[in-house]
Design a protein around this motif. Structure first.
Motif, PDB file in Angstrom:
ATOM      1  N   VAL A 196      -3.612 -78.650 -24.743  1.00 31.92           N
ATOM      2  CA  VAL A 196      -3.234 -79.938 -25.334  1.00 31.92           C
ATOM      3  C   VAL A 196      -1.710 -80.084 -25.384  1.00 31.92           C
ATOM      4  CG1 VAL A 196      -3.108 -81.039 -27.606  1.00 31.92           C
ATOM      5  CG2 VAL A 196      -5.312 -80.423 -26.640  1.00 31.92           C
ATOM      6  N   CYS A 197      -1.031 -78.960 -25.592  1.00 25.21           N
ATOM      7  CA  CYS A 197       0.434 -78.987 -25.653  1.00 25.21           C
ATOM      8  C   CYS A 197       1.056 -79.077 -24.261  1.00 25.21           C
ATOM      9  CB  CYS A 197       0.965 -77.752 -26.368  1.00 25.21           C
ATOM     10  SG  CYS A 197       0.591 -77.764 -28.133  1.00 25.21           S
ATOM     11  N   GLY A 198       0.238 -79.031 -23.231  1.00 24.55           N
ATOM     12  CA  GLY A 198       0.728 -79.205 -21.867  1.00 24.55           C
ATOM     13  C   GLY A 198       0.939 -77.920 -21.102  1.00 24.55           C
ATOM     14  N   ALA A 199       0.892 -76.786 -21.796  1.00 25.55           N
ATOM     15  CA  ALA A 199       1.105 -75.507 -21.112  1.00 25.55           C
ATOM     16  C   ALA A 199      -0.201 -75.032 -20.460  1.00 25.55           C
ATOM     17  CB  ALA A 199       1.621 -74.474 -22.090  1.00 25.55           C
ATOM     18  N   LEU A 200      -0.098 -73.968 -19.693  1.00 29.70           N
ATOM     19  CA  LEU A 200      -1.272 -73.453 -18.990  1.00 29.70           C
ATOM     20  C   LEU A 200      -1.854 -72.250 -19.732  1.00 29.70           C
ATOM     21  CD1 LEU A 200       0.495 -73.482 -15.563  1.00 29.70           C
ATOM     22  CD2 LEU A 200      -1.548 -74.841 -16.042  1.00 29.70           C
ATOM     23  N   PRO A 201      -3.086 -72.375 -20.252  1.00 28.24           N
ATOM     24  CA  PRO A 201      -3.665 -71.210 -20.922  1.00 28.24           C
ATOM     25  C   PRO A 201      -4.014 -70.121 -19.914  1.00 28.24           C
ATOM     26  CG  PRO A 201      -5.175 -73.095 -21.001  1.00 28.24           C
ATOM     27  CD  PRO A 201      -3.969 -73.547 -20.240  1.00 28.24           C
ATOM     28  N   VAL A 202      -3.647 -68.906 -20.255  1.00 26.34           N
ATOM     29  CA  VAL A 202      -3.872 -67.777 -19.347  1.00 26.34           C
ATOM     30  C   VAL A 202      -5.088 -66.986 -19.832  1.00 26.34           C
ATOM     31  CG1 VAL A 202      -2.879 -65.579 -18.561  1.00 26.34           C
ATOM     32  CG2 VAL A 202      -1.425 -67.593 -18.803  1.00 26.34           C
ATOM     33  N   GLU A 203      -5.915 -66.564 -18.899  1.00 29.46           N
ATOM     34  CA  GLU A 203      -7.029 -65.678 -19.253  1.00 29.46           C
ATOM     35  C   GLU A 203      -6.438 -64.275 -19.420  1.00 29.46           C
ATOM     36  OE1 GLU A 203     -10.014 -64.770 -20.811  1.00 29.46           O
ATOM     37  OE2 GLU A 203     -10.110 -66.878 -20.263  1.00 29.46           O
ATOM     38  N   TYR A 204      -6.265 -63.869 -20.665  1.00 32.93           N
ATOM     39  CA  TYR A 204      -5.490 -62.664 -20.991  1.00 32.93           C
ATOM     40  C   TYR A 204      -6.419 -61.588 -21.546  1.00 32.93           C
ATOM     41  CZ  TYR A 204      -2.119 -59.966 -23.874  1.00 32.93           C
ATOM     42  OH  TYR A 204      -1.384 -58.978 -24.479  1.00 32.93           O
ATOM     43  N   ARG A 205      -6.395 -60.422 -20.945  1.00 29.86           N
ATOM     44  CA  ARG A 205      -7.385 -59.389 -21.280  1.00 29.86           C
ATOM     45  C   ARG A 205      -7.251 -58.865 -22.718  1.00 29.86           C
ATOM     46  NH1 ARG A 205      -5.298 -55.218 -16.776  1.00 29.86           N
ATOM     47  NH2 ARG A 205      -4.584 -57.179 -15.904  1.00 29.86           N
ATOM     48  N   ASP A 206      -6.063 -58.979 -23.297  1.00 25.87           N
ATOM     49  CA  ASP A 206      -5.876 -58.420 -24.639  1.00 25.87           C
ATOM     50  C   ASP A 206      -5.966 -59.467 -25.746  1.00 25.87           C
ATOM     51  OD1 ASP A 206      -5.708 -55.752 -24.086  1.00 25.87           O
ATOM     52  OD2 ASP A 206      -3.543 -55.765 -23.758  1.00 25.87           O
ATOM     53  N   LYS A 207      -6.509 -60.633 -25.430  1.00 26.16           N
ATOM     54  CA  LYS A 207      -6.413 -61.701 -26.438  1.00 26.16           C
ATOM     55  C   LYS A 207      -7.146 -61.365 -27.728  1.00 26.16           C
ATOM     56  CE  LYS A 207      -9.955 -64.731 -24.455  1.00 26.16           C
ATOM     57  NZ  LYS A 207     -10.142 -66.010 -23.781  1.00 26.16           N
ATOM     58  N   TYR A 208      -8.203 -60.548 -27.656  1.00 24.92           N
ATOM     59  CA  TYR A 208      -8.901 -60.173 -28.889  1.00 24.92           C
ATOM     60  C   TYR A 208      -8.593 -58.724 -29.302  1.00 24.92           C
ATOM     61  CZ  TYR A 208     -11.600 -64.399 -27.846  1.00 24.92           C
ATOM     62  OH  TYR A 208     -11.970 -65.694 -27.567  1.00 24.92           O
ATOM     63  N   ASN A 209      -7.538 -58.154 -28.737  1.00 22.28           N
ATOM     64  CA  ASN A 209      -7.255 -56.745 -29.022  1.00 22.28           C
ATOM     65  C   ASN A 209      -6.208 -56.553 -30.116  1.00 22.28           C
ATOM     66  OD1 ASN A 209      -9.217 -55.689 -27.444  1.00 22.28           O
ATOM     67  ND2 ASN A 209      -7.925 -55.322 -25.672  1.00 22.28           N
ATOM     68  N   CYS A 210      -5.893 -55.283 -30.347  1.00 19.94           N
ATOM     69  CA  CYS A 210      -5.070 -54.913 -31.509  1.00 19.94           C
ATOM     70  C   CYS A 210      -3.618 -54.703 -31.108  1.00 19.94           C
ATOM     71  CB  CYS A 210      -5.643 -53.630 -32.114  1.00 19.94           C
ATOM     72  SG  CYS A 210      -4.736 -53.051 -33.547  1.00 19.94           S
ATOM     73  N   CYS A 211      -2.690 -55.236 -31.913  1.00 20.24           N
ATOM     74  CA  CYS A 211      -1.263 -55.107 -31.623  1.00 20.24           C
ATOM     75  C   CYS A 211      -0.695 -53.789 -32.147  1.00 20.24           C
ATOM     76  CB  CYS A 211      -0.494 -56.258 -32.250  1.00 20.24           C
ATOM     77  SG  CYS A 211      -0.537 -56.230 -34.063  1.00 20.24           S
ATOM     78  N   GLY A 212      -1.451 -53.100 -33.011  1.00 21.67           N
ATOM     79  CA  GLY A 212      -0.988 -51.812 -33.548  1.00 21.67           C
ATOM     80  C   GLY A 212      -0.237 -51.915 -34.859  1.00 21.67           C
ATOM     81  N   PHE A 213      -0.094 -53.118 -35.400  1.00 21.47           N
ATOM     82  CA  PHE A 213       0.758 -53.314 -36.572  1.00 21.47           C
ATOM     83  C   PHE A 213       0.429 -52.380 -37.738  1.00 21.47           C
ATOM     84  CE2 PHE A 213       1.461 -55.057 -40.777  1.00 21.47           C
ATOM     85  CZ  PHE A 213       2.838 -55.191 -40.769  1.00 21.47           C
ATOM     86  N   HIS A 214      -0.858 -52.209 -38.031  1.00 19.41           N
ATOM     87  CA  HIS A 214      -1.195 -51.526 -39.282  1.00 19.41           C
ATOM     88  C   HIS A 214      -0.825 -50.046 -39.331  1.00 19.41           C
ATOM     89  CE1 HIS A 214      -2.792 -54.632 -41.801  1.00 19.41           C
ATOM     90  NE2 HIS A 214      -3.286 -55.184 -40.719  1.00 19.41           N
ATOM     91  N   ILE A 215      -0.424 -49.477 -38.197  1.00 20.51           N
ATOM     92  CA  ILE A 215       0.027 -48.084 -38.255  1.00 20.51           C
ATOM     93  C   ILE A 215       1.505 -47.956 -37.862  1.00 20.51           C
ATOM     94  CG2 ILE A 215      -2.204 -46.944 -38.066  1.00 20.51           C
ATOM     95  CD1 ILE A 215      -1.657 -46.671 -35.035  1.00 20.51           C
ATOM     96  N   LEU A 216       2.203 -49.081 -37.928  1.00 15.93           N
ATOM     97  CA  LEU A 216       3.620 -49.091 -37.553  1.00 15.93           C
ATOM     98  C   LEU A 216       4.432 -48.084 -38.367  1.00 15.93           C
ATOM     99  CD1 LEU A 216       5.677 -50.423 -35.722  1.00 15.93           C
ATOM    100  CD2 LEU A 216       5.823 -52.321 -37.297  1.00 15.93           C
ATOM    101  N   LEU A 217       4.113 -47.931 -39.649  1.00 16.28           N
ATOM    102  CA  LEU A 217       4.847 -46.971 -40.466  1.00 16.28           C
ATOM    103  C   LEU A 217       4.185 -45.595 -40.480  1.00 16.28           C
ATOM    104  CD1 LEU A 217       5.975 -49.223 -43.432  1.00 16.28           C
ATOM    105  CD2 LEU A 217       7.423 -48.209 -41.690  1.00 16.28           C
ATOM    106  N   ALA A 218       2.879 -45.557 -40.394  1.00 21.20           N
ATOM    107  CA  ALA A 218       2.183 -44.269 -40.446  1.00 21.20           C
ATOM    108  C   ALA A 218       2.385 -43.470 -39.159  1.00 21.20           C
ATOM    109  CB  ALA A 218       0.699 -44.474 -40.714  1.00 21.20           C
TER     110      ALA A 218
END
Lengths: 196, 284
Positions: free
Chosen positions: B177-199
């Motif tokens: 809707v914003c005019g950009a092209l949506p990419v089929e991205y393999r990690d779209k439902y995956n984890c960024c790792g944030f919750h263990i950034l300090l651990a």
């Protein structure tokens, strides 16, 4: 009765975990390894292996499991919870193991200190103090974060060291007091029942 | 519909640009919203490791405050969303717990009735505003940019808590809707790792790096995330994660994407606060 045998194994450890609401599933684990095959942490670091942690707990390696840094690096992505064929929520079992470690008063690694700081901070201001959290967690290793902190500073993104208290912080402390009193009473009642 | 905006700790500090942009969008959409200075931290599913009852009480108190004002809660943090929904489910499933929590709340003059709805900003856009209304507000389409949605874990999993099966990939629709092209991205439902950034920073950054490398593999120019915590890992820590020295991948918060297409200025969207430069978008 001392559950420890001559090998230092604590065969009741899994029961201790299962007593926590999140740990109930441990009694039904088949050790099939689906949790590990779907684990997003293991995908980049195979020292972390949820199947192994749960299996060690079942075998009674109490101290090894509770002192391990590994129980603190589950990223809680919940992938294993979705995929476990027995529906026993392996990620939640890891949380239950953390429950036991915290009850034991462990403070020896970063993960456990990270966890402890949350409640401390909430009782002070009502929120998590993002400036102190890394200090409390990393201790002297905080120096590794200096380049990142400088970068954030120039972006004007360093969180405040003295954040504002939320409105009604006293209510938060009161709720905590009520809960702690109840826990004490429950423990006493349990003790009495044990004696009679 | 009336909302209480729940920014989460990160939205108020480290990723204030995501909150700034969200507030701007809510204003443009004409949403009746309020920030509540009495809201506490949700406990992030971390307080429950030490004291599950306390985490539940924190959330019940926030719910009661929102109910008192006749507002539903809308958040821009996935982890706040999951933690609140988890607490709500626990209270709905266990009458004794519900009663006990209310006994405590009574002591501070509050009552949790169980009527408040908890929503993510993304769900609010989808269910209460609708794609049509959003589309009608788009002024300048973002052209020739390939964008990949990055949902993050706690807006998807665990399914028995999140139970949101209405539209699994609404961000792609918004990108379009914003005019950009949506990419089929393999990690779209995956984890960024944030919750263990300090651990365990090494492991956490490897997870972040994997997401960034795959963004290149799938030919995404940018990532769009609805989560303030994913925003920290993917944007603030991208420099530290990017050990392979791949070209930078700018990361937009969902509100920033919509804002750009709605003709809101970069300044008002806090784009200067994004660590990875989004300059290519400012004069698109």
């Amino acid at each position: 009765m001392d559950p420890n045998d001559e090998k230092g194994l604590d065969y009741h450890f899994y029961k201790e975990i299962a007593k926590h609401p999140k740990g109930e599933g441990i009694t039904k684990c088949l050790s099939c390894g689906t949790c590990s095959s779907t684990c997003q942490v293991l995908a980049v670091n195979n020292n972390y292996n949820p199947r192994k942690i749960i299996q060690k707990a079942v075998l009674g390696l109490r101290e090894e499991v509770l002192n391990s840094e590994m129980i603190w690096i589950c990223a809680r992505c919940n992938s294993c919870i979705e995929k476990c064929p027995k529906g026993i929520r392996p990620g939640d079992i890891i949380t239950a193991i953390r429950n036991v470690a915290l009850e034991e008063g462990k403070t020896s690694n970063k993960g456990v200190r990270h966890s402890i700081y949350f409640k401390k901070s909430i009782l002070q201001t009502g929120k998590v103090n993002e400036a102190i959290l890394p200090l409390y967690t990393l201790r002297f290793k905080i120096f590794s974060q200096v380049p990142q902190a400088i970068k954030m500073f120039f972006k004007g993104k360093l969180p405040p060291i003295f954040p504002k208290k939320i409105k009604g912080i006293k209510d938060i402390r009161k709720l905590n007091q009520l809960i702690q009193n109840r826990k004490l009473k429950q423990a006493k009642d349990l003790n009495k029942r044990g004696q009679s | 519909m009336k909302y209480a905006l729940y920014p989460g700790c990160a939205g108020e500090a480290t990723t204030e640009e995501s909150l700034k942009a969200t507030i701007k969008i809510l204003e443009v959409l004409g949403v009746d919203f309020e920030e509540n200075e009495a809201f506490s931290c949700c406990g992030a599913g971390i307080v429950e490791e030490e004291d599950a009852e306390f985490e539940l009480a924190l959330n019940a108190r926030n719910f009661a405050l929102a109910e008192q004002d006749g507002r539903d809660i809308v958040t821009i943090c996935n982890t706040c969303l999951m933690t609140m929904l988890k607490s709500q489910k626990a209270l709905a499933d266990d009458a004794k717990l519900f009663e006990q929590v209310n006994e405590d709340l009574k002591e501070i003059g509050l009552e949790y009735k169980g009527t408040v709805k908890i929503k993510h900003f993304l769900w609010m856009l989808r269910d209460d505003i609708g794609l049509e209304k959003i589309e009608s507000l788009i002024k300048t389409k973002i052209k020739d940019v390939r964008m990949a949605p990055f949902y993050g874990c706690h807006i998807i999993r665990p399914a028995d808590v999140i139970s949101d099966d209405k539209e699994p990939d609404f961000i792609s629709k918004l990108i379009k809707v914003c005019g950009a092209l949506p990419v089929e991205y393999r990690d779209k439902y995956n984890c960024c790792g944030f919750h263990i950034l300090l651990a365990d920073e090494d492991t956490s950054l490897k997870m972040t790096q994997k997401c960034l490398t795959n963004a290149h593999e799938d030919e995404a120019d940018m990532l769009v995330t609805p989560c303030t915590l994913c925003h920290i890992s993917l944007d603030c820590y991208q420099g530290r994660a990017n050990k392979a020295k791949l070209p930078e991948v700018p990361v937009l918060h969902l509100g920033q994407l919509l804002g750009l297409a709605m003709g809101i200025t970069a300044d008002e969207l806090g784009l200067d606060k994004n660590v990875i430069s989004t300059e290519q978008l400012i004069n698109y």
